[in-house]
Design a protein around this motif. Structure first.
Motif, PDB file in Angstrom:
ATOM      1  N   ARG A  32      82.784 112.068  -5.716  1.00 32.27           N
ATOM      2  CA  ARG A  32      84.054 112.604  -6.205  1.00 32.27           C
ATOM      3  C   ARG A  32      84.717 113.402  -5.107  1.00 32.27           C
ATOM      4  NH1 ARG A  32      83.235 115.693 -11.429  1.00 32.27           N
ATOM      5  NH2 ARG A  32      85.430 115.245 -11.570  1.00 32.27           N
ATOM      6  N   ALA A  34      87.909 116.239  -4.122  1.00 33.59           N
ATOM      7  CA  ALA A  34      88.736 117.322  -4.673  1.00 33.59           C
ATOM      8  C   ALA A  34      89.849 117.612  -3.700  1.00 33.59           C
ATOM      9  CB  ALA A  34      87.896 118.576  -4.895  1.00 33.59           C
ATOM     10  N   GLU A  80      79.450 119.522  -8.378  1.00 31.44           N
ATOM     11  CA  GLU A  80      78.919 118.242  -8.848  1.00 31.44           C
ATOM     12  C   GLU A  80      77.740 118.508  -9.782  1.00 31.44           C
ATOM     13  OE1 GLU A  80      79.491 115.208  -8.845  1.00 31.44           O
ATOM     14  OE2 GLU A  80      81.100 114.922  -7.407  1.00 31.44           O
ATOM     15  N   LYS A  91      79.965 123.050 -14.903  1.00 27.15           N
ATOM     16  CA  LYS A  91      81.377 122.682 -14.764  1.00 27.15           C
ATOM     17  C   LYS A  91      82.249 123.489 -15.724  1.00 27.15           C
ATOM     18  CE  LYS A  91      80.685 117.989 -13.046  1.00 27.15           C
ATOM     19  NZ  LYS A  91      80.883 116.546 -13.309  1.00 27.15           N
ATOM     20  N   VAL A 303      91.335 119.779  -8.428  1.00 29.27           N
ATOM     21  CA  VAL A 303      91.279 118.527  -9.179  1.00 29.27           C
ATOM     22  C   VAL A 303      91.973 117.451  -8.360  1.00 29.27           C
ATOM     23  CG1 VAL A 303      91.955 117.324 -11.291  1.00 29.27           C
ATOM     24  CG2 VAL A 303      91.293 119.742 -11.397  1.00 29.27           C
ATOM     25  N   GLU A 310      88.493 112.432 -12.803  1.00 25.59           N
ATOM     26  CA  GLU A 310      88.517 113.880 -12.591  1.00 25.59           C
ATOM     27  C   GLU A 310      89.589 114.551 -13.446  1.00 25.59           C
ATOM     28  OE1 GLU A 310      88.321 115.673  -8.829  1.00 25.59           O
ATOM     29  OE2 GLU A 310      87.072 114.117  -7.916  1.00 25.59           O
ATOM     30  N   GLU A 313      88.278 114.730 -16.930  1.00 25.71           N
ATOM     31  CA  GLU A 313      87.268 115.777 -17.018  1.00 25.71           C
ATOM     32  C   GLU A 313      87.904 117.163 -17.057  1.00 25.71           C
ATOM     33  OE1 GLU A 313      83.354 116.049 -14.553  1.00 25.71           O
ATOM     34  OE2 GLU A 313      84.879 117.208 -13.487  1.00 25.71           O
ATOM     35  N   ARG A 590      83.653 117.335  -2.525  1.00 27.09           N
ATOM     36  CA  ARG A 590      83.318 118.462  -3.400  1.00 27.09           C
ATOM     37  C   ARG A 590      81.861 118.819  -3.227  1.00 27.09           C
ATOM     38  NH1 ARG A 590      84.882 117.876  -9.543  1.00 27.09           N
ATOM     39  NH2 ARG A 590      86.963 118.052  -8.671  1.00 27.09           N
TER      40      ARG A 590
END
Length: 590
Positions: A32, A34, A80, A91, A303, A310, A313, A590
């Motif tokens: 992922r 960011a 993560e 998170k 984000v 993402e 989420e 990230r």
């Protein structure tokens, strides 16, 4: 035929789904990314990227060189957690903060006053109204948060880019009025708490000046990190929970009546005062400037908006956090309602005056020796608590009000800065922005504090509640409009349920608040005021109708998008306005 064809083309363009950014279909197993706007190295690139993007609903006269500004110099990274794919407390903790800052508006002195008046006037009978208003507020806050998460812009910035010049100036002025009204209640609430704690030695105007000074100090705490600032707000909410919880334990409300008031949507033997109080609860809970605030606060997290997963989420965790935050605020509000419902429901001035006299209270002269029903505000509420339950109850009440006033004053100032930056594209220094937005809200507050007696502020609070009720459509209608447009929200645009449900909720909330305004004006009993109110009502309703018309087009009522739609607000060729290019060009692992 040509005009009709052009009309249909505009509607088709308005509702089309543009393609996502190039990373939107990223596989679940991919690392992922960011993205964030780095204050030192990326800001010029951000401005350039957005300036070259055509905005949805962009007004024809808008400049292509509009600067992009953000209040946050840094953003909090999201960790993560591959071991918990569906839900992760790590998170959730990383996303925790914006919702609690937003929830402060549900705990400001205006809400506390509405709570205690509800308990004193209707007992436990209106607790279900408080719960329903909080749930409605949560659903509306969800829309505001999603707008900020998906677009990377807060509501004021989106309004500035989408509405024509004249409407957006009017919109800005209306929102500023709401912020001023809210700030006056918050600052004066803090000043009243200081007056109670000092046994009258600190006058109202002195408390206002102290609040101005300490608010400046607290506002610059985020220079040491957003998490520290959010921790301060968490500490103040904890103080409110402990102080009002102490009053709850001391008074020991009847739990059966409390549960009945919460879950039985009925108000037995209620008349006009109780009905007006129910309307006042809705108006106090749902605050217009809070929509602008929440949509901006969610920008404080990293984000990657080019990654659909993402964004999904972030929406999920922000909604969970908002639920927790508003549940906490709801419990605190229940404490206040229950205390005054148990101890002071159906009490008369004569009852309270006798008790205060026996307790040798210096405030016993506040209550005339007659059989009229007791009327309380946050000042008199503290006094009667002290008379019935001892000085400790008064001082602990004052500490809770001080925490409510201080926290809400700070979030109100943030709202003012976000609104002014978004609508006016200010490029001033941080201190200059704080000074300007603070001065606009504080000046009328200081004048009221100088010329108004601390013991007679209820009339002013009623007027401020009416003022804020009038501004509610100028936050709710735009947030529903833009979250319903695929050209703005892409795959995250409101579905049919949210379009219809959101429209009905906003209609009901605004109608309730209009009833409150009409009742207030009718009670003035002055023909000149009636005429003035009628003239202002025509202007006000015309602007609300304009915003509603554009909102209905966004909701899919396509036959309304005819004639001069392009010139009145909606662009002929709206395009997706996500920060995909920015996110893709400035990603970090990230």
């Amino acid at each position: 035929m040509g005009a009709a064809k052009k009309c249909q083309t505009n509607v088709a363009n308005l509702n089309r789904f543009p393609s996502h950014g190039r990373d939107s279909t990223m596989a679940p197993g991919t690392d992922r990314k960011a993205s964030y706007e780095d204050a030192s190295g990326e800001s010029e690139e951000v401005v350039s990227t957005i300036s070259n993007s055509m905005n949805p609903l962009q007004s024809p006269d808008a400049s292509s060189e509009e600067p992009f500004t953000t209040y946050f110099d840094s953003k909090i990274p999201i960790p993560e957690d591959e071991t918990h794919s569906c839900f992760s407390f790590r998170k959730l903790w990383a996303f925790t903060g914006p919702g609690f800052l937003m929830s402060i508006a549900y705990l400001d002195p205006g809400n506390i006053e509405s709570d205690l008046q509800s308990g004193a006037i209707a007992g436990f009978k209106l607790l279900w109204v408080l719960m329903l208003a909080t749930i409605i507020g949560l659903l509306l806050q969800r829309l505001a948060a999603r707008l900020g998460v998906v677009t990377g812009l807060h509501l004021a910035e989106v309004c500035n880019r989408q509405y024509q010049k004249v409407p957006r100036i009017i919109l800005w002025l209306m929102v500023e009025l709401a912020i001023i009204g809210s700030d006056m209640q918050e600052v004066i609430g803090s000043a009243i708490a200081m007056n109670l704690l000092s046994v009258g030695k600190i006058p109202l105007w002195g408390g206002v000046l102290i609040t101005i000074a300490d608010t400046f100090v607290f506002l610059f705490l985020d220079k040491y990190g957003l998490r520290k600032l959010e921790a301060l707000f968490g500490f103040l909410i904890t103080i409110m929970a402990l102080t009002f919880g102490y009053e709850y334990v001391t008074v020991k409300p009847d739990q059966g009546n409390l549960l009945k008031g919460l879950f039985v949507p009925y108000c037995q033997n209620c008349g006009t005062p109780q009905l007006e109080q129910a309307v006042g609860i809705v108006g106090a809970v749902i605050m217009p400037h809070n929509m602008y605030l929440h949509s901006a606060l969610v920008k404080s997290r990293q984000v990657n908006r080019a990654n659909k997963r993402e964004v999904q989420e972030a929406n999920k965790y922000f909604f969970i956090e908002s639920c927790i935050a508003l549940f906490v605020s709801f419990i605190i509000n229940i404490f206040v309602v229950s205390v005054f419902a148990e101890a002071f429901f159906e009490k008369t001035n004569e009852n309270v005056s006798a008790v205060c006299t026996n307790a040798s209270s210096p405030h016993s002269s506040l209550f005339p020796n007659n059989n009229q029903t007791l009327e309380v505000d946050i000042y008199k509420g503290g006094v009667v608590l002290g008379c019935y339950f001892g000085p400790a109850a008064l001082y602990i009440w004052a500490i809770g009000i001080l925490a409510a006033g201080q926290s809400s004053t700070m979030t109100g100032t943030y709202s003012g800065q976000f609104v002014m930056e978004g609508f006016l594209n200010l490029r001033w220094s941080r201190f200059a922005r704080v000074l300007l937005t603070r001065s606009i809200a504080i000046t009328p507050t200081l004048l009221v504090a100088i010329f108004q007696d601390v013991e007679h502020l209820t009339g002013m609070n009623d007027f401020l509640n009416v003022l804020m009720s009038l501004q509610l459509p100028f936050a709710l209608i735009p947030v529903l409009t833009f979250t319903s447009l695929p050209s703005v929200m892409n795959d995250f645009a409101n579905g049919l349920f949210w379009k219809i449900g959101g429209g009905v909720v906003i209609l009901v909330v605004c109608s309730i608040n209009m009833y409150f305004v009409v009742a207030y004006v009718m009670a003035l009993n002055h023909m000149a005021l009636y005429i003035g109110a009628a003239i202002l009502s025509v202007i006000y309703l015309s602007f609300v109708a304009y915003l509603t018309w554009l909102c209905l087009i966004a909701l899919g009522v396509s036959f309304l998008a005819c004639g001069k739609t392009y010139h009145l607000g909606f662009a002929a060729h709206p395009e997706l306005f996500l920060l995909n290019n920015v996110d893709a060009d400035s990603v970090v692992t990230r």
